[in-house]
Write a protein that holds these residues in place. Structure first.
Motif, PDB file in Angstrom:
ATOM      1  N   GLU A  46       0.848  -1.190   0.000  1.00 18.07           N
ATOM      2  CA  GLU A  46       0.000   0.000   0.000  1.00 18.07           C
ATOM      3  C   GLU A  46       0.883   1.240   0.000  1.00 18.07           C
ATOM      4  O   GLU A  46       1.900   1.274   0.691  1.00 18.07           O
ATOM      5  N   PRO A  47       0.509   2.264  -0.756  1.00 12.75           N
ATOM      6  CA  PRO A  47       1.355   3.463  -0.806  1.00 12.75           C
ATOM      7  C   PRO A  47       1.659   4.005   0.589  1.00 12.75           C
ATOM      8  O   PRO A  47       0.758   4.338   1.348  1.00 12.75           O
ATOM      9  N   LEU A  48       2.930   4.051   0.908  1.00 15.62           N
ATOM     10  CA  LEU A  48       3.359   4.471   2.237  1.00 15.62           C
ATOM     11  C   LEU A  48       2.997   5.923   2.507  1.00 15.62           C
ATOM     12  O   LEU A  48       2.618   6.277   3.616  1.00 15.62           O
ATOM     13  N   GLY A  49       3.091   6.759   1.475  1.00 13.34           N
ATOM     14  CA  GLY A  49       2.772   8.172   1.645  1.00 13.34           C
ATOM     15  C   GLY A  49       1.368   8.381   2.176  1.00 13.34           C
ATOM     16  O   GLY A  49       1.135   9.225   3.045  1.00 13.34           O
ATOM     17  N   THR A  50       0.421   7.601   1.693  1.00  9.75           N
ATOM     18  CA  THR A  50      -0.965   7.706   2.151  1.00  9.75           C
ATOM     19  C   THR A  50      -1.072   7.315   3.618  1.00  9.75           C
ATOM     20  O   THR A  50      -1.749   7.983   4.405  1.00  9.75           O
ATOM     21  N   THR A  51      -0.387   6.249   4.008  1.00  9.90           N
ATOM     22  CA  THR A  51      -0.421   5.789   5.395  1.00  9.90           C
ATOM     23  C   THR A  51       0.229   6.811   6.325  1.00  9.90           C
ATOM     24  O   THR A  51      -0.295   7.098   7.406  1.00  9.90           O
ATOM     25  N   ILE A  52       1.349   7.383   5.896  1.00 15.04           N
ATOM     26  CA  ILE A  52       2.019   8.397   6.714  1.00 15.04           C
ATOM     27  C   ILE A  52       1.129   9.618   6.869  1.00 15.04           C
ATOM     28  O   ILE A  52       0.976  10.151   7.974  1.00 15.04           O
ATOM     29  N   GLN A  53       0.544  10.080   5.771  1.00 12.48           N
ATOM     30  CA  GLN A  53      -0.326  11.250   5.836  1.00 12.48           C
ATOM     31  C   GLN A  53      -1.533  10.999   6.730  1.00 12.48           C
ATOM     32  O   GLN A  53      -1.922  11.869   7.520  1.00 12.48           O
ATOM     33  N   ASN A  54      -2.102   9.809   6.640  1.00 14.68           N
ATOM     34  CA  ASN A  54      -3.237   9.450   7.488  1.00 14.68           C
ATOM     35  C   ASN A  54      -2.828   9.476   8.960  1.00 14.68           C
ATOM     36  O   ASN A  54      -3.527  10.031   9.812  1.00 14.68           O
ATOM     37  N   PHE A  55      -1.672   8.894   9.255  1.00 10.49           N
ATOM     38  CA  PHE A  55      -1.175   8.894  10.627  1.00 10.49           C
ATOM     39  C   PHE A  55      -0.943  10.323  11.115  1.00 10.49           C
ATOM     40  O   PHE A  55      -1.361  10.690  12.219  1.00 10.49           O
ATOM     41  N   CYS A  56      -0.268  11.133  10.308  1.00  6.06           N
ATOM     42  CA  CYS A  56       0.031  12.516  10.705  1.00  6.06           C
ATOM     43  C   CYS A  56      -1.257  13.294  10.960  1.00  6.06           C
ATOM     44  O   CYS A  56      -1.361  14.024  11.950  1.00  6.06           O
ATOM     45  N   GLU A  57      -2.228  13.131  10.095  1.00  3.34           N
ATOM     46  CA  GLU A  57      -3.504  13.834  10.271  1.00  3.34           C
ATOM     47  C   GLU A  57      -4.201  13.403  11.560  1.00  3.34           C
ATOM     48  O   GLU A  57      -4.657  14.247  12.337  1.00  3.34           O
ATOM     49  N   MET A  58      -4.253  12.115  11.792  1.00  9.41           N
ATOM     50  CA  MET A  58      -4.898  11.606  13.006  1.00  9.41           C
ATOM     51  C   MET A  58      -4.147  12.068  14.260  1.00  9.41           C
ATOM     52  O   MET A  58      -4.767  12.446  15.259  1.00  9.41           O
ATOM     53  N   MET A  59      -2.816  12.038  14.198  1.00  9.42           N
ATOM     54  CA  MET A  59      -2.009  12.434  15.344  1.00  9.42           C
ATOM     55  C   MET A  59      -2.217  13.915  15.660  1.00  9.42           C
ATOM     56  O   MET A  59      -2.388  14.290  16.824  1.00  9.42           O
ATOM     57  N   MET A  60      -2.232  14.753  14.635  1.00  4.36           N
ATOM     58  CA  MET A  60      -2.412  16.188  14.860  1.00  4.36           C
ATOM     59  C   MET A  60      -3.827  16.485  15.363  1.00  4.36           C
ATOM     60  O   MET A  60      -4.013  17.334  16.238  1.00  4.36           O
ATOM     61  N   ASP A  61      -4.825  15.783  14.839  1.00  5.31           N
ATOM     62  CA  ASP A  61      -6.198  15.953  15.332  1.00  5.31           C
ATOM     63  C   ASP A  61      -6.289  15.548  16.800  1.00  5.31           C
ATOM     64  O   ASP A  61      -6.927  16.227  17.613  1.00  5.31           O
ATOM     65  N   TYR A  62      -5.650  14.425  17.138  1.00  4.18           N
ATOM     66  CA  TYR A  62      -5.657  13.934  18.512  1.00  4.18           C
ATOM     67  C   TYR A  62      -4.974  14.935  19.450  1.00  4.18           C
ATOM     68  O   TYR A  62      -5.514  15.274  20.508  1.00  4.18           O
ATOM     69  N   CYS A  63      -3.801  15.403  19.058  1.00  4.89           N
ATOM     70  CA  CYS A  63      -3.068  16.373  19.889  1.00  4.89           C
ATOM     71  C   CYS A  63      -3.862  17.669  20.044  1.00  4.89           C
ATOM     72  O   CYS A  63      -3.939  18.224  21.147  1.00  4.89           O
ATOM     73  N   SER A  64      -4.446  18.130  18.963  1.00  2.96           N
ATOM     74  CA  SER A  64      -5.237  19.371  19.010  1.00  2.96           C
ATOM     75  C   SER A  64      -6.430  19.226  19.939  1.00  2.96           C
ATOM     76  O   SER A  64      -6.706  20.117  20.743  1.00  2.96           O
ATOM     77  N   ALA A  65      -7.132  18.113  19.829  1.00  2.00           N
ATOM     78  CA  ALA A  65      -8.288  17.890  20.707  1.00  2.00           C
ATOM     79  C   ALA A  65      -7.844  17.865  22.163  1.00  2.00           C
ATOM     80  O   ALA A  65      -8.516  18.429  23.040  1.00  2.00           O
ATOM     81  N   GLY A  66      -6.707  17.243  22.428  1.00  2.00           N
ATOM     82  CA  GLY A  66      -6.190  17.220  23.796  1.00  2.00           C
ATOM     83  C   GLY A  66      -5.929  18.618  24.313  1.00  2.00           C
ATOM     84  O   GLY A  66      -6.421  18.997  25.380  1.00  2.00           O
ATOM     85  N   HIS A  67      -5.215  19.395  23.555  1.00  7.44           N
ATOM     86  CA  HIS A  67      -4.815  20.724  24.020  1.00  7.44           C
ATOM     87  C   HIS A  67      -5.955  21.730  24.042  1.00  7.44           C
ATOM     88  O   HIS A  67      -6.027  22.555  24.945  1.00  7.44           O
ATOM     89  N   PHE A  68      -6.825  21.676  23.051  1.00  6.06           N
ATOM     90  CA  PHE A  68      -7.820  22.734  22.918  1.00  6.06           C
ATOM     91  C   PHE A  68      -9.206  22.347  23.431  1.00  6.06           C
ATOM     92  O   PHE A  68     -10.088  23.197  23.476  1.00  6.06           O
ATOM     93  N   GLU A  69      -9.375  21.100  23.823  1.00  7.78           N
ATOM     94  CA  GLU A  69     -10.663  20.674  24.367  1.00  7.78           C
ATOM     95  C   GLU A  69     -10.504  19.940  25.690  1.00  7.78           C
ATOM     96  O   GLU A  69     -10.992  20.394  26.717  1.00  7.78           O
ATOM     97  N   ILE A  70      -9.817  18.827  25.664  1.00  8.22           N
ATOM     98  CA  ILE A  70      -9.776  17.927  26.816  1.00  8.22           C
ATOM     99  C   ILE A  70      -9.042  18.551  28.004  1.00  8.22           C
ATOM    100  O   ILE A  70      -9.598  18.627  29.105  1.00  8.22           O
ATOM    101  N   TYR A  71      -7.798  18.991  27.801  1.00  6.94           N
ATOM    102  CA  TYR A  71      -7.033  19.533  28.934  1.00  6.94           C
ATOM    103  C   TYR A  71      -7.761  20.725  29.538  1.00  6.94           C
ATOM    104  O   TYR A  71      -7.822  20.874  30.757  1.00  6.94           O
ATOM    105  N   GLU A  72      -8.316  21.560  28.682  1.00  5.81           N
ATOM    106  CA  GLU A  72      -9.032  22.740  29.173  1.00  5.81           C
ATOM    107  C   GLU A  72     -10.211  22.338  30.064  1.00  5.81           C
ATOM    108  O   GLU A  72     -10.407  22.901  31.138  1.00  5.81           O
ATOM    109  N   GLN A  73     -10.968  21.339  29.642  1.00  7.17           N
ATOM    110  CA  GLN A  73     -12.109  20.885  30.436  1.00  7.17           C
ATOM    111  C   GLN A  73     -11.645  20.241  31.741  1.00  7.17           C
ATOM    112  O   GLN A  73     -12.253  20.451  32.794  1.00  7.17           O
ATOM    113  N   LEU A  74     -10.574  19.468  31.677  1.00  3.28           N
ATOM    114  CA  LEU A  74     -10.058  18.835  32.889  1.00  3.28           C
ATOM    115  C   LEU A  74      -9.554  19.879  33.886  1.00  3.28           C
ATOM    116  O   LEU A  74      -9.775  19.761  35.093  1.00  3.28           O
TER     117      LEU A  74
END
Length: 157
Positions: A46-74
């Motif tokens: 499977e094209p590695l570039g697609t897998t890397i981009q998918n991982f990077c997108e998910m990781m950045m979404d996860y980190c953003s949600a943590g910093h801008f939603e979850i940590y703030e609420q906690l």
């Protein structure tokens, strides 16, 4: 949105759902990370570039949600209950910030087209990212346990 809730049950129950959704996205991120780690950078799979981009997108979404939603609420919950949880947050959040910087650096390196030289470093970079994510998840779990789960019984009463 959550600030508009009137009762503790409404407010912190909403935070609980937010955390559950975030932890589900964490699980998806782990699956994609494992798939990426198991891939062979220079094969015809499977094209590695697609897998890397998918991982990077998910990781950045996860980190953003943590910093801008979850940590703030906690942190808001820690302030409201005023039982020492704010001290823990003040200790852990700066470390989480540093781990996020490492995630952003990985994203900046691999999210777009990678050179062969970069792909040659992918295995080592993924290993370091795995350690980063493991530490991040442990710190986040401490925040959730200390700043939210401990209050769950109080909210449901």
């Amino acid at each position: 949105m959550l600030e508009e809730c009137k009762s503790a049950k409404e407010r912190w129950g909403g935070v609980h759902q937010l955390i559950d959704n975030w932890l589900n996205s964490r699980q998806s991120l782990i699956v994609v990370f494992c798939n990426l780690s198991a891939s062979k950078p220079l094969s015809n799979e499977e094209p590695l570039g697609t897998t890397i981009q998918n991982f990077c997108e998910m990781m950045m979404d996860y980190c953003s949600a943590g910093h801008f939603e979850i940590y703030e609420q906690l942190i808001n919950e820690a302030r409201e209950y005023d039982d020492g949880g704010l001290d823990l947050a003040n200790k852990l959040v700066p470390r989480l910030d540093a781990l996020t910087t490492q995630c952003v650096d990985f994203n900046d390196t691999y999210d777009k087209h990678c050179s062969l030289e970069q792909l040659g470093k992918l295995s080592d970079d993924l290993s370091a990212m795995g350690e980063n994510l493991e530490e991040r998840f442990q710190l986040e779990d401490q925040l959730i346990e200390r700043l939210h789960n401990i209050h769950r019984e109080l909210v449901t009463e």
